[in-house]
Write an enzyme that holds these catalytic residues in place. Sequence first.
Site, mmCIF file in Angstrom:
data_model
loop_
_atom_site.group_PDB
_atom_site.id
_atom_site.type_symbol
_atom_site.label_atom_id
_atom_site.label_comp_id
_atom_site.label_asym_id
_atom_site.label_seq_id
_atom_site.Cartn_x
_atom_site.Cartn_y
_atom_site.Cartn_z
ATOM 1 N N TYR A 1 -7.481 1.256 0.215
ATOM 2 C CA TYR A 1 -8.124 0.766 -1.002
ATOM 3 C C TYR A 1 -9.606 1.145 -1.030
ATOM 4 C CZ TYR A 1 -3.959 -2.026 -0.208
ATOM 5 O OH TYR A 1 -2.691 -2.416 0.084
ATOM 6 N N TYR B 1 2.187 -10.295 -5.127
ATOM 7 C CA TYR B 1 1.885 -8.987 -4.546
ATOM 8 C C TYR B 1 3.051 -8.585 -3.651
ATOM 9 C CZ TYR B 1 0.060 -5.327 -1.632
ATOM 10 O OH TYR B 1 -0.079 -4.137 -0.966
ATOM 11 N N ASP C 1 10.362 -12.108 -0.433
ATOM 12 C CA ASP C 1 9.460 -11.200 0.288
ATOM 13 C C ASP C 1 8.715 -11.999 1.362
ATOM 14 O OD1 ASP C 1 7.322 -9.710 1.163
ATOM 15 O OD2 ASP C 1 6.654 -9.072 -0.821
ATOM 16 N N LYS D 1 5.627 -6.399 8.671
ATOM 17 C CA LYS D 1 4.396 -6.788 9.363
ATOM 18 C C LYS D 1 4.595 -7.311 10.794
ATOM 19 C CE LYS D 1 1.498 -7.804 5.328
ATOM 20 N NZ LYS D 1 0.312 -6.970 5.471
HETATM 21 N N1 PMP Z 1 4.699 -7.759 0.481
HETATM 22 C C1 PMP Z 1 3.719 -8.578 0.883
HETATM 23 C C2 PMP Z 1 3.813 -10.040 0.564
HETATM 24 C C3 PMP Z 1 2.621 -8.077 1.589
HETATM 25 O O1 PMP Z 1 1.630 -8.892 1.962
HETATM 26 C C4 PMP Z 1 2.582 -6.691 1.890
HETATM 27 C C5 PMP Z 1 1.426 -6.062 2.652
HETATM 28 N N2 PMP Z 1 0.180 -6.486 2.417
HETATM 29 C C6 PMP Z 1 3.631 -5.878 1.457
HETATM 30 C C7 PMP Z 1 4.675 -6.454 0.756
HETATM 31 C C8 PMP Z 1 3.629 -4.403 1.735
HETATM 32 O O2 PMP Z 1 3.789 -4.140 3.091
HETATM 33 P P1 PMP Z 1 3.262 -2.770 3.732
HETATM 34 O O3 PMP Z 1 1.767 -2.832 3.702
HETATM 35 O O4 PMP Z 1 3.820 -2.787 5.119
HETATM 36 O O5 PMP Z 1 3.802 -1.659 2.906
#
Ligand code: PMP
Length: 429
Positions: free
Chosen positions: A17, A144, A245, A274
């Site tokens: 970013y 998100y 998610d 993650k």
């Molecule tokens: N979903 C959520 C809730 C996240 O916090 C993130 C990462 N910040 C993602 C999806 C995307 O994961 P990645 O960065 O491993 O692509």
Amino acid sequence: MMNQDLKFNLKHIWHPYDSMTKPLPCYMISYAHGVHLKLKNGIKIIDGMSSWWSTIHGYNHPRLNIALKNQIDKMSHIMFGGIIHSPAIKLCKKLISILPKKLECIFLADSGSVSIEIAMKIALQYWYSLNKNKKVFLTIRNGYHGDTFSAMSVCDPKNSLHNLYHKFLPKNLFAHAPKSSFMNTWNHNDINSFLNLLINNKSIIAAVILEPIVQGIGGMKFYHPEYLKQIKFLCNEHKIPLIIDEIATGFGRTGKMFAYQHANIIPDILCLGKALTGGTMTLSAIITTRKIANVISNNEPYKLMHGPTFMGNPLACAVACENISILQEGTWKIQIFNIEKQLKQELLPLINNSYVLDIRILGGIAVVECKYSVNLKLIQKFFVRHGVWIRPFQKLIYLTPPYIIDTFSLTKLTRAIKYAIHNKLLFIK
Ligand code: PMP
């Protein structure tokens, strides 16, 4: 004087970013251990971020390192098409053992965002297999879900990192975000916006997709479990799959192994990422019910058309397996309980500061919402000078420390936030 490596970085390397012409400052890290990051000049700083929710047991964890070392001499990678290996079998058995019985069909993918893509493809293909024209996703504001195209299409169209791209994306449905917070009482009107969208569009909705309880980059808000409970109830009633998610919240961060457990629900499609590998390597998993997998698979000649080169990477599976073994020993529950207690004691009094709008603490997450945006360049330098690694965004200064953090180090993190809040120069008024 800037050293040669930093000059090279500035000239040639994109960062998350960020801009190539006016990038934010970067710090060279030469070594990381436990909760410490070692800067090039030898100074150690305390990590308050767990490398974006992932390094839950700290850096360089001996057991995770051994798992990686043991696997690397056998094979670091092998294609998954037509091949299976013991690290993948062991990991999938472990995942099944910590998940509800209903969730039993696992797809191993590369990253969080890609797992969202796959979950959305699964939902679309499920309805295609049933000969139904259901192509739209219903979600909520402030969400998100990642940076790839379909993931961006379910991120908040305004209040997320991706508002610029929204004109290029498929159109989905966004209900108002719930106002009832995790800590307060449930307001039954909160469900109305979601309910209306669902009822008016149920014939075209392929799936509902949500972050459970904690909305991350879309505003770091914690919503009431009753909201999730009611959404699951409505999804069941209208036979719409619910994609949860758990990429940020999974593996203990909120005080439950998975945040959906706060609402006592079971998702139909679950995305993990993650912390899955204890923050050592990239890996994600999409887990579905047998019913969803069967509907897709029985619609011959079609199959689930996804198969990344590094699918089921043995190194990532081996380390993920060890990560879950550590979690299964249960110490994380005490660690998170203690972190939450200390965060509350040390940060809640900040609410009286005129620059602070709100403070939210849940499990191993603390959010100080300020009235003004931070000057990221200045505040980052300020934090490093105070011996901590904290990376705020917009008006939010937040902590997601490694679970192994000791009380002294955690106090250093909260104290640095207090000092920052008292330094008006770090904010853009
Ligand atoms: N979903 C959520 C809730 C996240 O916090 C993130 C990462 N910040 C993602 C999806 C995307 O994961 P990645 O960065 O491993 O692509």
